[in-house]
Scaffold this motif. Structure first.
Motif, PDB file in Angstrom:
ATOM      1  N   TYR A  13       0.855  -1.183   0.000  1.00 53.87           N
ATOM      2  CA  TYR A  13       0.000   0.000   0.000  1.00 53.87           C
ATOM      3  C   TYR A  13       0.886   1.227   0.000  1.00 53.87           C
ATOM      4  O   TYR A  13       1.857   1.303   0.749  1.00 53.87           O
ATOM      5  CB  TYR A  13      -0.910   0.015   1.232  1.00 53.87           C
ATOM      6  CG  TYR A  13      -1.830   1.206   1.268  1.00 53.87           C
ATOM      7  CD1 TYR A  13      -2.939   1.268   0.432  1.00 53.87           C
ATOM      8  CD2 TYR A  13      -1.586   2.274   2.109  1.00 53.87           C
ATOM      9  CE1 TYR A  13      -3.779   2.357   0.444  1.00 53.87           C
ATOM     10  CE2 TYR A  13      -2.424   3.368   2.137  1.00 53.87           C
ATOM     11  CZ  TYR A  13      -3.511   3.404   1.303  1.00 53.87           C
ATOM     12  OH  TYR A  13      -4.341   4.484   1.312  1.00 53.87           O
ATOM     13  N   GLY A  14       0.552   2.201  -0.829  1.00 52.75           N
ATOM     14  CA  GLY A  14       1.313   3.445  -0.897  1.00 52.75           C
ATOM     15  C   GLY A  14       0.389   4.644  -0.951  1.00 52.75           C
ATOM     16  O   GLY A  14      -0.683   4.586  -1.557  1.00 52.75           O
ATOM     17  N   THR A  15       0.804   5.739  -0.303  1.00 55.82           N
ATOM     18  CA  THR A  15       0.018   6.961  -0.280  1.00 55.82           C
ATOM     19  C   THR A  15       0.957   8.149  -0.078  1.00 55.82           C
ATOM     20  O   THR A  15       2.014   8.013   0.547  1.00 55.82           O
ATOM     21  CB  THR A  15      -1.051   6.904   0.829  1.00 55.82           C
ATOM     22  OG1 THR A  15      -1.896   8.032   0.724  1.00 55.82           O
ATOM     23  CG2 THR A  15      -0.432   6.852   2.200  1.00 55.82           C
ATOM     24  N   PRO A  16       0.587   9.323  -0.593  1.00 54.69           N
ATOM     25  CA  PRO A  16       1.401  10.520  -0.321  1.00 54.69           C
ATOM     26  C   PRO A  16       1.393  10.861   1.168  1.00 54.69           C
ATOM     27  O   PRO A  16       0.415  10.624   1.877  1.00 54.69           O
ATOM     28  CB  PRO A  16       0.706  11.617  -1.130  1.00 54.69           C
ATOM     29  CG  PRO A  16      -0.069  10.899  -2.180  1.00 54.69           C
ATOM     30  CD  PRO A  16      -0.464   9.595  -1.571  1.00 54.69           C
ATOM     31  N   ASN A  19      -1.528  12.753   2.696  1.00 55.46           N
ATOM     32  CA  ASN A  19      -2.736  12.019   3.084  1.00 55.46           C
ATOM     33  C   ASN A  19      -2.633  11.464   4.501  1.00 55.46           C
ATOM     34  O   ASN A  19      -3.637  11.278   5.170  1.00 55.46           O
ATOM     35  CB  ASN A  19      -3.007  10.868   2.128  1.00 55.46           C
ATOM     36  CG  ASN A  19      -3.501  11.332   0.786  1.00 55.46           C
ATOM     37  OD1 ASN A  19      -3.819  12.494   0.602  1.00 55.46           O
ATOM     38  ND2 ASN A  19      -3.528  10.413  -0.154  1.00 55.46           N
ATOM     39  N   VAL A  20      -1.414  11.190   4.951  1.00 52.17           N
ATOM     40  CA  VAL A  20      -1.215  10.598   6.266  1.00 52.17           C
ATOM     41  C   VAL A  20      -1.146  11.672   7.358  1.00 52.17           C
ATOM     42  O   VAL A  20      -1.785  11.559   8.393  1.00 52.17           O
ATOM     43  CB  VAL A  20       0.074   9.740   6.292  1.00 52.17           C
ATOM     44  CG1 VAL A  20       0.344   9.182   7.667  1.00 52.17           C
ATOM     45  CG2 VAL A  20      -0.012   8.621   5.266  1.00 52.17           C
ATOM     46  N   ASP A  31       4.642  15.836  -1.227  1.00 52.28           N
ATOM     47  CA  ASP A  31       4.518  14.976  -2.402  1.00 52.28           C
ATOM     48  C   ASP A  31       5.368  13.703  -2.292  1.00 52.28           C
ATOM     49  O   ASP A  31       5.430  12.919  -3.233  1.00 52.28           O
ATOM     50  CB  ASP A  31       4.868  15.740  -3.668  1.00 52.28           C
ATOM     51  CG  ASP A  31       6.308  16.222  -3.705  1.00 52.28           C
ATOM     52  OD1 ASP A  31       6.940  16.257  -2.629  1.00 52.28           O
ATOM     53  OD2 ASP A  31       6.791  16.577  -4.788  1.00 52.28           O
ATOM     54  N   VAL A  33       5.965   9.965  -1.412  1.00 54.75           N
ATOM     55  CA  VAL A  33       5.050   8.826  -1.363  1.00 54.75           C
ATOM     56  C   VAL A  33       5.638   7.782  -0.425  1.00 54.75           C
ATOM     57  O   VAL A  33       6.787   7.376  -0.567  1.00 54.75           O
ATOM     58  CB  VAL A  33       4.817   8.224  -2.767  1.00 54.75           C
ATOM     59  CG1 VAL A  33       3.952   6.983  -2.682  1.00 54.75           C
ATOM     60  CG2 VAL A  33       4.181   9.255  -3.669  1.00 54.75           C
ATOM     61  N   TRP A  34       4.832   7.365   0.548  1.00 59.02           N
ATOM     62  CA  TRP A  34       5.238   6.373   1.527  1.00 59.02           C
ATOM     63  C   TRP A  34       4.578   5.052   1.158  1.00 59.02           C
ATOM     64  O   TRP A  34       3.366   4.959   1.053  1.00 59.02           O
ATOM     65  CB  TRP A  34       4.821   6.815   2.917  1.00 59.02           C
ATOM     66  CG  TRP A  34       5.189   5.884   4.026  1.00 59.02           C
ATOM     67  CD1 TRP A  34       6.219   4.995   4.039  1.00 59.02           C
ATOM     68  CD2 TRP A  34       4.528   5.760   5.272  1.00 59.02           C
ATOM     69  NE1 TRP A  34       6.243   4.329   5.228  1.00 59.02           N
ATOM     70  CE2 TRP A  34       5.227   4.775   6.007  1.00 59.02           C
ATOM     71  CE3 TRP A  34       3.435   6.382   5.852  1.00 59.02           C
ATOM     72  CZ2 TRP A  34       4.836   4.404   7.278  1.00 59.02           C
ATOM     73  CZ3 TRP A  34       3.065   6.006   7.126  1.00 59.02           C
ATOM     74  CH2 TRP A  34       3.752   5.034   7.826  1.00 59.02           C
ATOM     75  N   THR A  35       5.388   4.014   0.967  1.00 58.20           N
ATOM     76  CA  THR A  35       4.899   2.692   0.594  1.00 58.20           C
ATOM     77  C   THR A  35       5.287   1.687   1.676  1.00 58.20           C
ATOM     78  O   THR A  35       6.422   1.686   2.140  1.00 58.20           O
ATOM     79  CB  THR A  35       5.511   2.252  -0.755  1.00 58.20           C
ATOM     80  OG1 THR A  35       5.244   3.248  -1.730  1.00 58.20           O
ATOM     81  CG2 THR A  35       4.933   0.937  -1.220  1.00 58.20           C
TER      82      THR A  35
END
Length: 67
Positions: A13-16, A19-20, A31, A33-35
């Motif tokens: 799962y990855g999200t900027p 968002n977290v 910007d 991205v943490w996966t």
């Protein structure tokens, strides 16, 4: 006669980061991205010495560069 059955499952799962942690991050960090990845490997054998399981976690930070 040795008989093995192997199972490998993986979830990624990855999200900027924005968002977290929200929009209050320093400029240029939102910007990123943490996966995160979790993987499970299970091997069953009719010989006990060859049966094992392994669980692995890993994370990754990536940034896009435009020229």
């Amino acid at each position: 006669i040795r008989r093995d059955a192997t199972f490998r499952g993986r979830l990624t799962y990855g999200t900027p980061l924005s968002n977290v942690f929200g929009d209050n991050l320093p400029e240029g960090v939102g910007d990123l991205v943490w996966t995160a990845t979790a993987e499970l490997t299970r091997a069953d054998s009719n010989l006990p010495n060859y049966s094992y399981w392994n669980f692995r976690l890993q994370t990754l930070l990536t940034k896009r560069w435009e020229f």
